[in-house]
Enzyme design. Sequence first.
Site, mmCIF file in Angstrom:
data_model
loop_
_atom_site.group_PDB
_atom_site.id
_atom_site.type_symbol
_atom_site.label_atom_id
_atom_site.label_comp_id
_atom_site.label_asym_id
_atom_site.label_seq_id
_atom_site.Cartn_x
_atom_site.Cartn_y
_atom_site.Cartn_z
ATOM 1 N N GLY A 46 41.661 55.103 79.153
ATOM 2 C CA GLY A 46 42.182 56.189 78.340
ATOM 3 C C GLY A 46 41.145 56.867 77.465
ATOM 4 C CG HIS A 47 37.910 56.491 74.239
ATOM 5 N ND1 HIS A 47 36.527 56.437 74.132
ATOM 6 C CD2 HIS A 47 38.333 57.104 73.118
ATOM 7 C CE1 HIS A 47 36.146 56.969 72.982
ATOM 8 N NE2 HIS A 47 37.219 57.386 72.351
ATOM 9 C CG PHE A 48 37.551 60.605 76.620
ATOM 10 C CD1 PHE A 48 38.652 60.963 75.847
ATOM 11 C CD2 PHE A 48 36.356 60.351 75.986
ATOM 12 C CE1 PHE A 48 38.530 61.116 74.473
ATOM 13 C CE2 PHE A 48 36.239 60.487 74.604
ATOM 14 C CZ PHE A 48 37.324 60.862 73.839
ATOM 15 C CB VAL A 53 32.651 57.439 75.711
ATOM 16 C CG1 VAL A 53 31.787 57.133 74.507
ATOM 17 C CG2 VAL A 53 32.079 58.609 76.491
#
Length: 143
Positions: A46-48, A53
């Site tokens: 989810g990041h990203f 990252v």
Amino acid sequence: MAVTNDIKSLLPHREPFLFVDEIVSCDENGSVSTRKFTENDFFFKGHFPEYPVVPGVILVETMAQAGGAALSFQKKFDDGSLFFLGTVDKVKFKNQVRPGDTVRMEITNLRVSKRMIKQAGKAYVGDTLCAEAEWMCLVGSAN
């Protein structure tokens, strides 16, 4: 060569929230530890998703875990002690950490007592400084 990679004996954290692979060196002044981030780390979903990252808060947590693990390795606290993050100061994020990067945490002990830890850390990928911070942890027990 690592001083130890038996981090589970030093910290109560477990996957997916254990962020130290090995302690490379440690003494009363500080420590050096490493963590390799892989595409399997949970937060990359989810990041990203299009450009993964390591979240900055995870880098701060990684440094704090590294500092606590090294002190535990040196038997600075009673067995079973827990470290509760109390403050985080002077945080700066300088460069991204991506899947496949091995982060080297260089931790300086600013103050260590039986009840409190104050440390400063820098996180590097190679020679590139990625993050730095100071933090204070309270030392307690699960009881």
